[in-house]
Enzyme design. Structure first.
Site, PDB file in Angstrom:
ATOM      1  CB  SER A 171      -0.901  -0.001   1.237  1.00  0.00           C
ATOM      2  OG  SER A 171      -1.644  -1.186   1.263  1.00  0.00           O
ATOM      3  CG  ASP A 572       5.062   8.551  40.441  1.00  0.00           C
ATOM      4  OD1 ASP A 572       6.182   8.801  40.937  1.00  0.00           O
ATOM      5  OD2 ASP A 572       4.107   8.103  41.106  1.00  0.00           O
TER       6      ASP A 572
HETATM    7  C1  LIG Z   1      -6.366  -2.157   6.330  1.00  0.00           C
HETATM    8  S1  LIG Z   1      -4.913  -2.327   5.366  1.00  0.00           S
HETATM    9  C2  LIG Z   1      -4.086  -3.603   6.232  1.00  0.00           C
HETATM   10  C3  LIG Z   1      -2.765  -4.029   5.640  1.00  0.00           C
HETATM   11  C4  LIG Z   1      -1.624  -3.041   5.695  1.00  0.00           C
HETATM   12  N1  LIG Z   1      -1.489  -2.370   6.918  1.00  0.00           N
HETATM   13  C5  LIG Z   1      -1.655  -2.081   4.534  1.00  0.00           C
HETATM   14  O1  LIG Z   1      -1.863  -0.894   4.758  1.00  0.00           O
HETATM   15  O2  LIG Z   1      -1.466  -2.546   3.419  1.00  0.00           O
HETATM   16  C6  LIG Z   1      -5.462  -3.166   3.880  1.00  0.00           C
HETATM   17  C7  LIG Z   1      -5.785  -2.262   2.727  1.00  0.00           C
HETATM   18  O3  LIG Z   1      -6.937  -1.516   3.030  1.00  0.00           O
HETATM   19  C8  LIG Z   1      -6.815  -0.250   2.452  1.00  0.00           C
HETATM   20  N2  LIG Z   1      -7.720   0.671   3.138  1.00  0.00           N
HETATM   21  C9  LIG Z   1      -7.699   1.053   4.428  1.00  0.00           C
HETATM   22  N3  LIG Z   1      -8.693   1.918   4.689  1.00  0.00           N
HETATM   23  C10 LIG Z   1      -9.360   2.087   3.524  1.00  0.00           C
HETATM   24  C11 LIG Z   1     -10.477   2.867   3.137  1.00  0.00           C
HETATM   25  N4  LIG Z   1     -11.108   3.645   3.990  1.00  0.00           N
HETATM   26  N5  LIG Z   1     -10.887   2.805   1.858  1.00  0.00           N
HETATM   27  C12 LIG Z   1     -10.258   2.009   0.958  1.00  0.00           C
HETATM   28  N6  LIG Z   1      -9.201   1.239   1.274  1.00  0.00           N
HETATM   29  C13 LIG Z   1      -8.750   1.288   2.530  1.00  0.00           C
HETATM   30  C14 LIG Z   1      -5.355   0.082   2.655  1.00  0.00           C
HETATM   31  O4  LIG Z   1      -4.907   1.077   1.788  1.00  0.00           O
HETATM   32  C15 LIG Z   1      -4.704  -1.240   2.379  1.00  0.00           C
HETATM   33  O5  LIG Z   1      -4.365  -1.330   1.010  1.00  0.00           O
END
Ligand SMILES: C[S@@+](CC[C@H](N)C(=O)[O-])C[C@H]1O[C@@H](n2cnc3c(N)ncnc32)[C@H](O)[C@@H]1O
Ligand SMILES: Nc1nc2c(ncn2[C@@H]2O[C@H](COP(=O)(O)OP(=O)(O)OP(=O)(O)O)[C@@H](O)[C@H]2O)c(=O)[nH]1
Ligand code: SF4
Ligand code: SF4
Length: 603
Positions: A171, A572
């Site tokens: 991503s 603390d």
């Molecule tokens: C939730 S992430 C989990 C895996 C990893 N952390 C990543 O970002 O690739 C999986 C995919 O969901 C996409 N994603 C997250 N929130 C999103 C949204 N609101 N709309 C569309 N895609 C989304 C991210 O861009 C990613 O490609």
């Protein structure tokens, strides 16, 4: 009984696509029909477990497993600005539980597993999980994919691939390092690019895809730059429509339909052609003749692909979720921990699958208030030009330009509602005074603040329970004898909040309705001067406080006090083991509602 799914390469264009995404040659249609007939034939010969077939006859042969709720980035479209409350460590599936469930699903017909999160690469022992999944191949597992943000991938990719990883989705929403920090609220663009290079040169990976969530006014200016990447890289760049989830401030106006992006790309590349999709693929694929890679559109919102859905998800805390947009969940973890047999577990899965809806609700009707944020489920104009307007450096070092401000950042305004640099607590005689709020309306208000205390790894291990190595140490015993750090700090924060007008001289006393405080241990890569371990990880506790009231003035001072007192209490409690090495910082208001100046969210 082992239910095996027909295996073959599926190159069938979908039939229910948006018209502009649909045209393809007669030859492709014939090939598709032939392949469909072959699949039907093979499927008829090898039964598929009825547990994975829903009431619309969709066969679920694709399991997405979320391995963790944690993440080393904070993408604004995926998680709320105040963060998410993590499940206690004991609620997360153990490696053995993950493998037991994966085995059950594969022996019932699942052929494809995708590891996701949170960020799967932060899960301890990921290599071993991949290796154990790889041992399920004789049962019918064909591919092991992973979706990752790539931040910590480049060093370990080879080992994941050696253990059995076959497909990688990375991503990356922007090619601009500054924008990266805005979208993910963290640095690390370089590291992700290094991971992309490592993935593209890994001979063991069968496919590398790049996920780009397109947000109007933020990164849509970069679409053609991303398309250019496919010229000489064997990569599939997929443009994803921004989807709504709890707390992600989804707005239809920020979502760009895929068809619009395709129009834009077609104008620049008129020779673009439709390419074959894999069966049940989320993306419609296109190719520019002469380019090594391809592009795809994931139009979950404007043109959903529910009729061919073959996915099931397992959340990190062991719930089966039959649809991304359905809040209903069934806990497989609890049943496993009660000693249920595989047969009964499969029945339970079957009942959940039977309850799957035909498709998700319409774009405006998706109930985002009851679903999880994306991170817990597992799954703009020409390129931002610095010439157009001078970027501003925010207090967190982020660069914003004027176009982004209306979307993501409302500046504070004074009590009169006008932008005013006057100090409201200094009277016209130059002396301190309280602001007279007598004439203001009573409204419902809330404020959320957060802050962080950076601590050494040894202290982190101590309070998160992974401190066996320090058990006998006297200083550690002393720190521990003060009690559970999280509980004490949480109570202290709530009490501190209630005392705000006693501590801050010119603050009004307010009747607070509710104070909610969370403390979250986090370890990730950061560019801060705090001590990191040999892997470059920095350890911290994030404290978030949300305060609500009904009154004539806001509760941001109360939220800030709660967070500050909470962090001081952690200090603390840990000073015996970490006093000189700790740092408190990043205390800020992240969200505010109510009052004349309206809502505010800080990214
Ligand atoms: C939730 S992430 C989990 C895996 C990893 N952390 C990543 O970002 O690739 C999986 C995919 O969901 C996409 N994603 C997250 N929130 C999103 C949204 N609101 N709309 C569309 N895609 C989304 C991210 O861009 C990613 O490609
Ligand atoms: N509506 C819907 N969208 C999904 C689902 N799974 C993934 N997506 C979308 O696909 C995007 C990319 O997710 P990935 O984790 O890369 O998964 P994928 O595209 O299914 O991966 P492949 O196995 O390569 O097809 C997400 O951001 C979502 O927008 C799903 O089950 N339903
Ligand atoms: S999209 Fe992935 S990297 Fe970004 S916050 Fe969500 S889980 Fe983390
Ligand atoms: S929204 Fe639900 S039914 Fe539609 S494709 Fe996604 S998971 Fe499948």
């Amino acid at each position: 009984m082992n239910y095996q799914r027909a295996r073959c390469i599926r190159l069938i264009p979908h039939s229910n696509r948006h018209v502009s995404l649909r045209y393809h040659s007669q030859r492709t249609i014939k090939t598709a029909e032939k392949a469909k007939a072959q699949i039907a034939h093979i499927d008829a010969q090898r039964p598929f477990s009825p547990a994975l077939v829903d009431s619309f006859q969709r066969k679920h042969d694709y399991l997405r497993i979320s391995l963790t709720e944690r993440c080393n980035l904070r993408c604004f479209y995926c998680m709320p600005s105040e963060g998410v409350e993590l499940s206690p460590a004991g609620h997360i599936l153990t490696d053995d539980e993950v493998i037991r469930l994966a085995t059950l699903f594969v022996s019932s017909g699942v052929t494809k597993i995708r590891l996701t999160g949170g960020e799967p690469t932060v899960r301890r022992g990921l290599e071993s999980i991949i290796r154990r999944l790889n041992e399920l191949r004789p049962l019918g597992l064909e591919s092991i994919g992973m979706t990752t943000n790539g931040l910590a991938l480049h060093r370990r990719l080879n080992s994941y691939v050696e253990n059995g990883l076959t497909h990688l989705n990375l991503s990356l929403d922007t090619l601009d390092p500054f924008k990266f920090e805005i979208m993910t609220r963290r640095p690390g663009h370089d590291a992700v690019l290094r991971s992309l290079d490592a993935a593209l040169s890994s001979p063991g990976l069968r496919s590398v895809k790049l996920n780009v969530v397109v947000i109007k006014g933020l990164n849509d200016s970069e679409v053609l730059d991303f398309v250019k990447l496919t010229a000489n890289k064997n990569i599939s760049v997929r443009f994803i429509e921004f989807m709504p989830f709890t707390g992600n401030k989804w707005d239809k106006a920020k979502m760009i339909p895929s068809s619009q992006l395709l129009d834009q790309i077609s104008r620049r590349y008129p020779s673009i052609i439709r390419a074959p999709d894999e069966l049940n693929d989320t993306a419609r694929s296109w190719k520019i003749p002469g380019h090594v890679g391809s592009i795809g559109f994931i139009s979950s919102m404007s043109d959903h692909f529910c009729s061919s859905c073959n996915r099931l998800r397992l959340t990190a805390d062991g719930q089966i979720k039959v649809c991304l947009f359905d809040a209903k969940e069934v806990s497989l973890r609890d049943e496993m921990r009660r000693g249920v047999s595989d047969a009964n577990l499969r029945d339970l899965i079957g009942r959940a699958v039977q309850g799957k809806q035909e498709k998700h609700a319409g774009m405006e009707d998706i109930n985002v208030t009851t679903n999880r944020p994306m991170i817990l489920i597992g799954d703009t104009q020409p390129r931002m030009s610095r010439m157009r307007s001078l970027p501003r450096l925010t207090t967190r070092g982020f660069l914003l330009d004027d176009q982004m401000l209306p979307h993501i950042h409302r500046r504070w305004s004074s009590s009169s509602g006008q932008s005013d640099p006057r100090l409201t607590h200094i009277g016209s005689d130059g002396r301190p005074c309280m602001v007279d709020v007598g004439s203001k309306d009573i409204t419902k208000r809330s404020a959320t603040a957060s802050g962080r205390i950076y601590i050494p790894k040894s202290a982190y291990d101590l309070i998160t329970g992974s401190d066996d190595a320090y058990g006998a140490d006297e200083a550690f015993q002393k720190a521990r004898s003060k009690g559970d750090v999280f509980t004490v700090a949480q109570l202290a924060a709530i009490m501190g909040c209630k005392r705000t007008p006693d501590l801050i001289p010119l603050c009004h006393p307010l009747q607070i309705f509710n104070v909610s405080v969370t403390l979250t241990p986090e370890h990730d890569m950061r560019q801060v001067s705090s001590p990191s371990d040999q892997n470059g990880l920095v350890y911290s506790i994030k404290c978030t406080g949300m305060v609500t009231c009904e009154g004539k003035t806001g509760v941001e001072m109360e939220a800030l006090t709660a967070v500050s007192v909470g962090l001081l209490t952690v200090w603390d409690m840990l000073k015996a083991v970490a006093g000189k090495e700790m740092t408190i910082g990043e205390v800020m208001v992240t969200h505010k509602t109510g009052g004349k100046s309206g809502d505010f969210t800080r990214l």
